[in-house]
Design a protein around this motif. Structure first.
Motif, PDB file in Angstrom:
ATOM      1  N   UNK A  83       0.840  -1.196   0.000  1.00  0.00           N
ATOM      2  CA  UNK A  83       0.000   0.000   0.000  1.00  0.00           C
ATOM      3  C   UNK A  83       0.877   1.249   0.000  1.00  0.00           C
ATOM      4  N   UNK A  84       0.525   2.181  -0.833  1.00  0.00           N
ATOM      5  CA  UNK A  84       1.247   3.446  -0.919  1.00  0.00           C
ATOM      6  C   UNK A  84       0.302   4.582  -0.563  1.00  0.00           C
ATOM      7  N   UNK A  97      -9.270  -1.419  -1.115  1.00  0.00           N
ATOM      8  CA  UNK A  97     -10.469  -2.272  -1.105  1.00  0.00           C
ATOM      9  C   UNK A  97     -10.157  -3.748  -1.339  1.00  0.00           C
ATOM     10  N   UNK A  98      -9.437  -4.124  -2.399  1.00  0.00           N
ATOM     11  CA  UNK A  98      -9.145  -5.565  -2.563  1.00  0.00           C
ATOM     12  C   UNK A  98      -8.305  -6.126  -1.423  1.00  0.00           C
ATOM     13  N   UNK A 104     -10.171  -9.684   5.255  1.00  0.00           N
ATOM     14  CA  UNK A 104     -11.367 -10.236   5.904  1.00  0.00           C
ATOM     15  C   UNK A 104     -11.421 -11.751   5.710  1.00  0.00           C
ATOM     16  N   UNK A 105     -11.105 -12.215   4.508  1.00  0.00           N
ATOM     17  CA  UNK A 105     -11.086 -13.661   4.259  1.00  0.00           C
ATOM     18  C   UNK A 105     -10.056 -14.361   5.154  1.00  0.00           C
ATOM     19  N   UNK A 106      -8.893 -13.757   5.284  1.00  0.00           N
ATOM     20  CA  UNK A 106      -7.873 -14.333   6.165  1.00  0.00           C
ATOM     21  C   UNK A 106      -8.357 -14.366   7.611  1.00  0.00           C
ATOM     22  N   UNK A 107      -9.039 -13.309   8.031  1.00  0.00           N
ATOM     23  CA  UNK A 107      -9.547 -13.261   9.406  1.00  0.00           C
ATOM     24  C   UNK A 107     -10.558 -14.374   9.655  1.00  0.00           C
ATOM     25  N   UNK A 288      -7.486  -6.379   9.741  1.00  0.00           N
ATOM     26  CA  UNK A 288      -7.575  -5.180   8.895  1.00  0.00           C
ATOM     27  C   UNK A 288      -6.975  -3.941   9.558  1.00  0.00           C
ATOM     28  N   UNK A 289      -6.554  -4.070  10.814  1.00  0.00           N
ATOM     29  CA  UNK A 289      -6.031  -2.903  11.536  1.00  0.00           C
ATOM     30  C   UNK A 289      -4.846  -2.246  10.827  1.00  0.00           C
ATOM     31  N   UNK A 290      -3.831  -3.012  10.368  1.00  0.00           N
ATOM     32  CA  UNK A 290      -2.710  -2.333   9.693  1.00  0.00           C
ATOM     33  C   UNK A 290      -3.142  -1.559   8.452  1.00  0.00           C
TER      34      UNK A 290
END
Length: 347
Positions: A83-84, A97-98, A104-107, A288-290
């Motif tokens: 991410x930049x 978004x992706x 979310x899937x990993x979570x 998703x926090x990071x």
């Protein structure tokens, strides 16, 4: 502390030489790196428990759990580092978004085995209930496959009923004989005390009934022994069939069975349902926090230095490309001059 900070910077995917030139961003990337690190640790614990329920062995579960944790750690690190921070918030959200969907899937994948561990007692109780039902159904199904046992048991009951009927008749005659001897007046006795003609007649009837009872008992005992021997043989076969199925029922505690039990518990209990939802939301927030930290954080010096470094690389590549082209064109011209080749001929 310096080594720990560098390790967390590495976990965040930051370029450490550039980050050291922007000290105001160091704490932010320590926090991001810590989140990525602990997500990987939780993923390893989650996968280790899930695999232990499958293999029932510590070493494979430990090995594959660590492997899964490292894979999740690497994925999270890649998501965050790719991410930049741009000047436009809309562009940042489009890029994020992706990554958020993937996070979310990993979570969801990480949280499920840990949910199974958290609700282990309740799940074990539900599995015991299902095993009891399966045992009863298995016994009923196997019993239905051996109708001969029921038929043979019916024959045994018939023979026992016949013996009981003959014995009841003999007991009735014994009672009438006793009444006749002791002078008890009934519809079937004379009421005269002593062994008179009626008493002797009753005695003869009693002896005949006793002989019939003895003969019936002897005959039926042989028949009952034969039938019960056949029943025991069939029951042994039925028990062997049941014992073949019992290990499968006793082993009904795998990952899929536990997931199904957890699903049933959440349907039966509102408290379990909301607890399950909150745990999933907790892991989604953690995963998703990071990404959200990067989205909501202001553009810092590190982002500017990173853009500058990338621009420098792009400019350098462009310069080298132009130099290479000029060098190639110069060699072509020299070749033409040396060999007297005209430009129109080469074209």
């Amino acid at each position: 502390m310096n080594k720990v900070a560098r390790f967390l910077w590495f976990c965040s995917g930051a370029h450490i030489p550039l980050l050291l030139r922007s000290p105001t961003d160091t704490n932010k990337y320590i926090g991001i790196g810590g989140t990525v690190l602990f997500t990987g640790i939780l993923a390893a614990l989650s996968a280790g428990y899930a695999l232990y329920t499958i293999f029932q062995s510590l070493l494979p579960a430990l090995f594959f759990g660590i492997l899964w944790g490292l894979m999740i750690f690497n994925l999270d690190r890649f998501i965050v580092s790719s991410m930049r921070k741009k000047a436009s918030a809309w562009n940042d959200w489009k890029l994020a978004t992706p990554r958020l969907v993937f996070a979310v899937l990993l979570a969801l994948v990480i949280s499920k085995p840990l949910e199974l561990k958290m609700f282990e007692r309740e799940i074990n109780r539900k599995l015991d209930e299902k095993k009891t039902v399966f045992l009863a159904e298995s016994k009923a199904a196997i019993a239905a496959g051996f109708p001969e046992i029921t038929a043979l048991e019916g024959k045994v009951d018939t023979l026992k009923s016949e013996t009981a009927r003959v014995e009841a008749y003999r007991n009735r005659l014994q009672q009438e004989y006793d009444y006749e001897r002791f002078g008890t007046k009934t519809d079937g006795t004379s009421g005269i005390v002593g062994l008179g003609s009626n008493a002797r007649k009753k005695e003869q009837q009693l002896d005949a009934a006793q002989n019939a009872l003895d003969q019936t008992k002897a005959d039926n005992l042989v028949r009952i022994d034969t039938l019960e021997s056949q029943i025991r043989g069939l029951m042994a076969i039925r028990q062997a069939e049941f014992e073949k199925q019992q290990p499968g029922i006793d082993g009904f505690d795998g990952l899929a069975a536990r997931l199904d039990a957890l699903h049933l518990l959440t349907e039966e209990s509102i408290a379990m349902k909301y607890a399950n939802i909150f745990i999933i939301l907790l892991f989604i927030a953690l995963e998703t926090a990071p990404i959200f930290v990067k989205l909501i954080a202001l553009r810092g010096p590190y982002d500017s230095l990173l853009d500058l470094h990338e621009d420098y690389v792009e400019v350098y590549v462009d310069e080298q490309t132009i130099k290479s082209r000029e060098k190639s064109e110069r060699r072509i011209k020299e070749f033409r001059l040396e060999n007297g080749v005209s430009e129109s001929f080469t074209t």
